[in-house]
Enzyme design. Structure first.
Site: not given
Ligand code: AMP
Ligand code: MG
Length: 491
Positions: A96, A179, A255
């Site tokens: 995203r 960011r 990640d």
């Molecule tokens: P995060 O927990 O924000 O670090 O996200 C973990 C993974 O999920 C990453 O690959 C993000 O890009 C993906 N991700 C988190 N929220 C979304 C969303 N609303 N739509 C698409 N991908 C998401």
């Molecule tokens: Mg992330």
């Protein structure tokens, strides 16, 4: 400082020059409703030589609301994988967020402009590619608060919102956050190439990262091990800072770990209010894997994942030797920071137990972490009764008195002067941190279209060590409603 209009920002886009295997090129998807500026951070604009007045133009919200590109931007979504809660997930990537471009400033600094909440990408999996206003406000404010505290972090330029509906547990509105970071390369950026056995590409990425971001390591055959060693060092020091300030990240998946050793990806983070070493800020972290006191160990665990991914490039013994530096580095830095927090200058054997015993007492008596250390600066030697405000933090004042006597004799040993110590301590013990309830107040007002509290908090938190007239209420420990706010992963 040069002040350039938006259209005159210069972009480098070194990442876009790498092979297509590293990313997917695509444009942001605009909101379904018109974009509008929610908050703008002039301090971050300065980093890219951007004229702060530019934020007033509709083009600014158009660009950072994902509906317009400026010349030189080459938007892309980066590919990576990672270990989430200890389990390897073979493909993640920017689901995203979109890297709009790499802005160059006149000093030669390079800043990724990363637009979070910019719509679907090939890596969105089952997500919608969006971010809700609430989560962008949290990331925006906390990253700038961390910067103000002197903790390495991504920065935040602005939030652009709209009435675009986003569906979570309830209907919310979407927003995009810009960011900024030297790069968004993560441990997971290397892991994906290792697990896919794309060792040629792994080398390409390592060479790229070293050439652009660690140029002082570029010479010599052992550069990959030295690169890893530097990531170990930066990560160890970063996590020591988190521990000393009482902050939990909440989702320390590989990640979300930057190879620059900066705080990356703000989700369900939290500053500790009443001191509790087992503090779990992420509501979905049922086993407490990312509890506050686990963070130093998780840092090591995550670095060992990165070491594994670098095995095709560097001898195992060298990577192991670098990894072995982590714990002493992290603990050493933590002790330095904690000594400074209690105002000590000299280093003595007994300091560790003095600090540990204080923390144990604070835990037992549910003492507010930030406020107590700030107040400790006012400790007066030779006058127990004058320390009443400090004693009042503890239910059992005598147990504090016992500790205070040890502290006082330790201070005397190094000839500590009250006034000097106070000045030193005020430079390391913040008065203001982004407590969850403060963020929540700004969020609730913003959801009613009043964005003023975001700007107030931004200004306040950019100077967390200074007493700011009329702002004492922002240093208060949380009211009852704000003590146990539930925050979980991506939103
Ligand atoms: P995060 O927990 O924000 O670090 O996200 C973990 C993974 O999920 C990453 O690959 C993000 O890009 C993906 N991700 C988190 N929220 C979304 C969303 N609303 N739509 C698409 N991908 C998401
Ligand atoms: Mg992330």
């Amino acid at each position: 400082m040069p002040h350039r209009p938006l259209e005159e920002l210069t972009f480098d886009n070194t990442y876009a020059r790498l092979a297509e295997a590293f990313y997917a090129k695509l444009h942001p998807t605009p909101f379904s409703e018109p974009p509008h500026l929610i908050s703008f951070n002039p301090a971050a604009a300065e980093l890219i030589d951007l004229d702060p007045d530019e934020a007033k133009r509709p083009e600014f919200s158009a660009v950072f609301g994902g509906s317009m590109l400026i010349s030189g931007m080459e938007p892309l979504a980066m590919l990576y994988s990672g270990h989430q809660f200890g389990v390897y997930v073979p493909q993640l990537g920017d689901g995203r967020a979109i890297l709009l471009g790499e802005a160059r400033n006149e000093q030669g600094g390079k800043w990724d402009l990363h637009l979070k909440g910019a719509g679907l990408t090939p890596f969105s999996r089952e997500g919608d590619g969006r971010a809700v206003l609430r989560s962008t406000i949290r990331e925006y404010l906390c990253s700038e608060a961390m910067y103000g505290l002197g903790i390495p972090t991504t920065r935040a330029l602005c939030i652009v919102g709209s009435n675009h509906k986003v569906y979570r547990e309830q209907v919310e509105t979407g927003a995009m956050l810009v960011r900024m970071a030297p790069s968004h390369v993560r441990f997971g950026s290397f892991e994906i190439l290792y697990y896919r056995k794309q060792h040629e590409l792994l080398k390409v990425l390592a060479d790229y990262v070293i050439a652009i971001h660690f140029p002082h390591l570029a010479e010599g055959t052992d550069k990959y091990a030295r690169f890893f060693s530097e990531v170990v060092e930066r990560t160890a020091k970063l996590i020591a800072q988190w521990q000393a300030v009482g902050w939990a990240h909440g989702v320390m998946n590989t990640d979300n770990m930057s190879i620059h050793g900066i705080t990356l990806d703000y989700g369900p983070f939290g500053f500790i209010d009443d001191y509790d070493p087992g503090f779990i800020c992420n509501h979905s972290d049922h086993n407490g894997r990312y509890a506050f006191n686990q963070q130093p160990y998780i840092g090591l665990w995550n670095l060992s994942c990165l070491a594994q991914a670098l095995l095709p490039l560097a001898p195992k013994e060298d990577l192991k030797a670098a990894l072995d530096r982590y714990t002493p580095l992290c603990e050493g830095r933590y002790m330095e920071l904690m000594r400074a927090k209690i105002g000590l200058i000299e280093t003595k054997e007994e300091d560790a137990s003095l600090i540990q015993d204080l923390l144990a007492l604070m835990q037992l008596h549910h003492v507010d972490y930030t406020n107590f250390f700030r107040a400790l600066g006012l400790f007066q030697t030779g006058a127990e009764s004058l320390n009443n405000p400090l004693r009042d933090f503890f239910l059992d004042r005598e147990s504090f008195d016992r500790w205070a006597r040890r502290y006082e004799s330790r201070l005397r040993e190094e000839g500590s002067r009250d006034e000097d110590r106070l000045a030193r301590m005020n430079r390391v013990n913040p008065k203001y941190v982004l407590r969850n309830y403060l963020a929540q107040t700004a969020i609730e007002k913003a959801q009613q279209k009043d964005f003023s509290e975001i700007d107030r908090l931004l200004t306040l938190l950019q100077n967390p060590y200074s007493d700011q007239p009329g702002k004492d209420a922002y240093a208060a420990s949380p009211p009852n409603w704000g003590k146990h706010l539930s925050v979980s992963c991506s939103s």
